[in-house]
Design an enzyme around this catalytic site. Structure first.
Site, mmCIF file in Angstrom:
data_model
loop_
_atom_site.group_PDB
_atom_site.id
_atom_site.type_symbol
_atom_site.label_atom_id
_atom_site.label_comp_id
_atom_site.label_asym_id
_atom_site.label_seq_id
_atom_site.Cartn_x
_atom_site.Cartn_y
_atom_site.Cartn_z
ATOM 1 N N ASP A 75 -42.998 -26.134 28.507
ATOM 2 C CA ASP A 75 -41.769 -25.355 28.324
ATOM 3 C C ASP A 75 -41.526 -25.057 26.847
ATOM 4 O OD1 ASP A 75 -39.276 -24.098 29.135
ATOM 5 O OD2 ASP A 75 -38.354 -25.766 28.064
ATOM 6 N N SER A 100 -38.178 -23.118 33.515
ATOM 7 C CA SER A 100 -37.949 -23.809 32.242
ATOM 8 C C SER A 100 -36.957 -24.959 32.442
ATOM 9 C CB SER A 100 -37.404 -22.795 31.226
ATOM 10 O OG SER A 100 -36.797 -23.431 30.134
ATOM 11 N N LYS A 120 -37.915 -29.440 33.153
ATOM 12 C CA LYS A 120 -37.408 -30.548 32.339
ATOM 13 C C LYS A 120 -36.620 -31.538 33.201
ATOM 14 C CE LYS A 120 -35.855 -27.335 29.597
ATOM 15 N NZ LYS A 120 -35.394 -26.377 28.610
ATOM 16 N N HIS A 157 -27.119 -30.265 33.921
ATOM 17 C CA HIS A 157 -27.645 -29.329 32.928
ATOM 18 C C HIS A 157 -26.765 -28.084 32.889
ATOM 19 C CE1 HIS A 157 -30.854 -27.612 30.423
ATOM 20 N NE2 HIS A 157 -30.468 -26.472 30.947
ATOM 21 N N ARG A 175 -41.169 -16.885 24.409
ATOM 22 C CA ARG A 175 -40.165 -16.034 25.085
ATOM 23 C C ARG A 175 -39.113 -15.575 24.089
ATOM 24 N NH1 ARG A 175 -37.882 -19.775 29.348
ATOM 25 N NH2 ARG A 175 -36.428 -18.062 29.737
HETATM 26 N N1 URA Z 1 -32.132 -23.032 29.036
HETATM 27 C C1 URA Z 1 -33.405 -23.512 29.169
HETATM 28 O O1 URA Z 1 -33.660 -24.701 29.074
HETATM 29 N N2 URA Z 1 -34.377 -22.603 29.406
HETATM 30 C C2 URA Z 1 -34.156 -21.293 29.532
HETATM 31 O O2 URA Z 1 -35.088 -20.550 29.756
HETATM 32 C C3 URA Z 1 -32.839 -20.812 29.379
HETATM 33 C C4 URA Z 1 -31.832 -21.729 29.147
#
Ligand code: URA
Length: 430
Positions: free
Chosen positions: A159, A181, A185, A80, A166
């Protein structure tokens, strides 16, 4: 019914909550029982006061599990990125790592704001399908050990709800909220090994190295707590990664890299990430995994795997081999003399977005043909008339506005040069 005021008050007063209460809070959010104004108040309290580690671990787990449909297919290692400009590493990395027999199922997202998204890049390839049903996914994994698909709406739905709020309440930039967040995932996606690319610099969410380290370490701790072997790589976003910014342009550059012709900074970052992914998945040393990754790239095995993968997901692999079509290009010329001291990389990303390569709202469509090719690297000496960047535009008005942004994004002639952040690796037991 959840007592939202109790949860908000605890965050305001920095009091830890019982884990059960955190689970109930996330449940209530996913089930639509909490009005936006109370969620927003809680987000702001967390953004201002932070959260203790135990609460972050529980929050992340609850976000990962509540509302998530269990996945039956998963890879051995996942990756990621926290988001960057010109970040096309997944397109190169996934074929390298999977060509070594390490299965990868990657759920990717679209770009939003100044950063690009892997799905948009893949969709610039004619025919490429980002939605696969379970049967096709399973067949593809058996055949070649690689699939990259759109993240489903039932993956960590909390999320999605929190992120949307947010975005409009100035609470994106909070370490526990970013970490929970991302990691919710990744936990929901279910891979036992994870490499995080935490970007640092003017084009990244984390503008300075210390905060990036704090975020990286927090995510590595969350991974460890949930039995996911996690490594974070801090990498520079003080200038675009490689030269191409924009969807088809980035696919073309990624393919050039797979053919041994890519820019050096891109190749190096890909190899560092691949090394860490292979080291975790194969349980070998970093030296051994680096050699394996280089061999996969330099032998052409990764290039072949890339073409098979594009073809397997319905994409026109021949079109990539020939080079995807892009818009006509015009240069942005330097007006000054001196060294390139700093680049406002977020502005470069916004420039590409304005040309149509990115979206302002989720509903916008991207234009795969547009973007920019970046020439002015940090530390380069430029003269008036030298090319700072090439604009690939379909609309003359957008190109004019973008030229202005690019001129303002490059600092020329400064005494000091902001150096690109050197790659730094944060492993679980370091
Ligand atoms: N990427 C994400 O998936 N979440 C965040 O809060 C910031 C970057």
């Amino acid at each position: 019914m959840i007592d939202a005021a109790l949860v908000i008050g605890a965050a305001r007063d920095r009091r830890a909550l019982e884990p059960e209460l955190i689970w109930s809070w996330v449940h209530a959010i996913v089930e639509g029982q909490v009005p936006d104004y109370q969620i927003a108040a809680w987000l702001m309290a967390v953004a201002l006061n932070g959260l203790d580690d135990e609460s972050v671990f529980t929050l992340t787990r609850a976000m990962a599990e509540i509302g998530t449909e269990p996945l039956t297919l998963r890879g051995l290692v996942d990756k990621h990125s926290t988001g960057g400009v010109g970040d096309k590493t997944t397109l190169i990395l996934a074929p390298i790592v999977s060509s070594l027999g390490i299965p990868i199922v990657k759920m990717s997202g679209r770009g939003l704001g100044h950063t690009g998204g892997t799905l948009d890049k893949l969709e610039s390839i004619p025919g490429f399908r980002i939605h696969l049903n379970q049967e096709d996914l399973s067949r593809q994994l058996d055949a070649m050990g690689l699939a990259v698909v759109a993240q489903s709406s039932t993956l960590a739905p909390a999320d999605g709800i929190l992120y949307a709020l947010r975005d409009v309440t100035e609470t994106v930039d909070s370490l526990p909220l970013i970490a929970s967040s991302i990691m919710s995932k990744k936990i929901a996606a279910g891979s036992p090994n994870l490499v995080l690319d935490v970007k640092v610099g003017s084009g990244a969410l984390m503008k300075n190295a210390n905060r990036a380290r704090q975020l990286a370490d927090m995510m590595v701790r969350i991974g460890g707590y949930h039995h996911i072997r996690t490594t974070a790589v801090l990498s520079s976003m003080e200038q675009p990664l490689g030269r191409a910014v924009g969807n088809a342009l980035e696919v073309n550059e990624a393919y050039a890299c797979l053919c041994g012709r890519g820019p050096d900074d891109l190749r190096e970052e890909v190899l560092v990430l691949a090394q860490e992914m292979v080291a975790l998945a194969r349980e070998v040393s970093a030296d051994q995994s680096r050699a394996l990754a280089e061999q996969a790239l330099d032998s052409g095995a990764a290039r072949e795997q890339f073409l098979r993968w594009i073809d397997a997901q319905g994409g026109d692999a021949k079109a990539v081999e020939y080079g995807l079509p892009v818009a006509a290009r015009t240069p942005v010329l330097s007006r000054a003399e001196g060294r390139v001291g700093a680049i406002d990389t977020a502005a470069v990303g916004r420039a590409a977005q304005l040309l149509g390569a990115g979206r302002k709202t989720k509903e916008d469509r991207v234009n795969p043909r547009v973007g920019l090719e970046w020439e002015a690297r940090l530390g380069d000496t430029v003269h008036p008339g030298d090319v700072l960047a090439w604009l690939y535009a379909d609309q003359a008005e957008a190109a004019e506005a973008v030229e202005h942004i690019i001129q303002g994004a490059v600092t020329i002639g400064a005494e000091d040069v902001v150096p690109p952040f050197p790659t730094e690796i944060r492993r679980m037991h370091d």
